[in-house]
Design a protein around this motif. Sequence first.
Motif, PDB file in Angstrom:
ATOM      1  N   PHE A  21       0.879  -1.123  -0.066  1.00 46.02           N
ATOM      2  CA  PHE A  21       0.003  -0.058   0.163  1.00 46.02           C
ATOM      3  C   PHE A  21       0.771   1.218  -0.011  1.00 46.02           C
ATOM      4  CE2 PHE A  21      -3.489  -2.627   2.426  1.00 46.02           C
ATOM      5  CZ  PHE A  21      -3.873  -3.076   1.089  1.00 46.02           C
ATOM      6  N   GLY A  22       2.100   1.175   0.134  1.00 47.54           N
ATOM      7  CA  GLY A  22       2.850   2.499   0.222  1.00 47.54           C
ATOM      8  C   GLY A  22       3.909   2.140   1.143  1.00 47.54           C
ATOM      9  N   PRO A  23       5.020   3.135   1.194  1.00 52.09           N
ATOM     10  CA  PRO A  23       6.298   3.054   1.820  1.00 52.09           C
ATOM     11  C   PRO A  23       6.118   3.360   3.381  1.00 52.09           C
ATOM     12  CG  PRO A  23       6.355   5.115   0.447  1.00 52.09           C
ATOM     13  CD  PRO A  23       4.981   4.425   0.299  1.00 52.09           C
ATOM     14  N   ALA A  24       5.002   4.016   3.737  1.00 55.58           N
ATOM     15  CA  ALA A  24       4.824   4.681   5.185  1.00 55.58           C
ATOM     16  C   ALA A  24       5.096   3.531   6.259  1.00 55.58           C
ATOM     17  CB  ALA A  24       3.591   5.531   5.229  1.00 55.58           C
ATOM     18  N   CYS A  25       5.872   4.015   7.159  1.00 54.20           N
ATOM     19  CA  CYS A  25       5.828   2.853   8.211  1.00 54.20           C
ATOM     20  C   CYS A  25       5.925   3.813   9.584  1.00 54.20           C
ATOM     21  CB  CYS A  25       7.056   1.998   8.146  1.00 54.20           C
ATOM     22  SG  CYS A  25       6.661   0.573   9.258  1.00 54.20           S
ATOM     23  N   PHE A  39      -0.647  -8.846   2.009  1.00 54.90           N
ATOM     24  CA  PHE A  39      -0.585  -7.469   1.930  1.00 54.90           C
ATOM     25  C   PHE A  39       0.344  -6.854   2.692  1.00 54.90           C
ATOM     26  CE2 PHE A  39      -4.716  -8.515   0.964  1.00 54.90           C
ATOM     27  CZ  PHE A  39      -5.205  -7.740  -0.105  1.00 54.90           C
ATOM     28  N   THR A  40       1.469  -6.128   2.221  1.00 56.80           N
ATOM     29  CA  THR A  40       2.880  -5.551   2.895  1.00 56.80           C
ATOM     30  C   THR A  40       2.521  -3.887   2.848  1.00 56.80           C
ATOM     31  OG1 THR A  40       4.083  -5.302   0.877  1.00 56.80           O
ATOM     32  CG2 THR A  40       3.636  -7.458   1.853  1.00 56.80           C
ATOM     33  N   GLY A  41       3.797  -3.308   3.241  1.00 59.36           N
ATOM     34  CA  GLY A  41       3.958  -1.820   3.189  1.00 59.36           C
ATOM     35  C   GLY A  41       5.478  -1.855   2.707  1.00 59.36           C
ATOM     36  N   GLY A  42       6.001  -0.958   3.494  1.00 57.99           N
ATOM     37  CA  GLY A  42       5.803  -0.240   4.916  1.00 57.99           C
ATOM     38  C   GLY A  42       4.832  -1.051   5.528  1.00 57.99           C
ATOM     39  N   GLU A  43       4.085  -0.225   6.561  1.00 55.96           N
ATOM     40  CA  GLU A  43       3.196  -0.817   7.539  1.00 55.96           C
ATOM     41  C   GLU A  43       1.636  -0.812   6.873  1.00 55.96           C
ATOM     42  OE1 GLU A  43       0.699  -2.313   9.894  1.00 55.96           O
ATOM     43  OE2 GLU A  43       2.713  -2.665  10.110  1.00 55.96           O
TER      44      GLU A  43
END
Length: 338
Positions: free
Chosen positions: A25-29, A82-86
Amino acid sequence: MFPPESGLTALRNFAALRGQLRVSFGPACNIGCWFCHNEGDVPPRTTREDRTQQPRRRALCAEHYLAVIGGLTKAGLRRVYFTGGEPLLSKLARPVLEGVGVFAAPDVSFSLITNGILVPRNLAWLRDTAIGKVKVSLHYLSDESFQEIAKTRLPVSAVLAGIDAARDAFERVELNTLLQRQSEHEILSILVYALERRLPIQFIELVDTDFNAAGQSAAVSADGLMAHLRTLTGQERVEVIGVGQGRRVFTVDGIEVEVIHRQLGRHHVGQCGACPVRPQCVEGFWALRLDHSGGLQPCLLREDLRLDVTPLLAADDPSATVAAATARHLASFTEGTL
């Protein structure tokens, strides 16, 4: 329209070998683990330390994600992570995780990979999704090691509370732990933690890639852990089928403890046969990775294999169009024409 059966052969061969679709879903963590590769994008910790290094821009909305997931599961893929980031930090997590229920089938699984911190506050809606497994990263068991590894001021109790919440809501919760110097003294305690709670756990030896080259001195062998496991059980098997790294699986009091062991090597599907970098490969093609900017990538080590699906999402039937393009892409890789 989907292509004829013959046109989906490469994709279905990958699926038959337990290949997976990893959806970021994106790099934000909310933490910054030093070893994170962020599914091939710039890791969160790198951006925090050097603002000139930024991840790709977002191009996908929830409807786009659902179109790609729907098309690829209909075409044969059966394992979606489903992964990220978080992933739970993204505003797209809820609409997508709630939306994939329409693709549910007895042989299709949806799994959430998380650091656990945000599970409690999202539990009310998470428990009603098609998520069948939650996999929590637990590389630490003290505030000191958590803060050193993840560059955070949070206490490790935030992660442990997330594990407890997941256990209350989901039938299957698993742990994964990277073997590293920073928490080497806690490895056996993490094992005990998992066994006492009857949670399957996977221990992973650090794989040498460009993403973690600076941290190779932190790599820890699994030999000591495996020697200890052999004092606990005589049930041990080696799995080298399918794709990904070979693994040793120990069964301790009915609980599976996997050890991803480098000496067992990586196992490549047919698509890797003509790959020019295969002799040096440490990754292998074991997952198709869909990122937030619309790239679908079969290997973290080859950017040239990244397929941009964003133009395909404007088609009349985006799900079928993406599936057909992905199948053609993998067939070209198999034939060595990419």
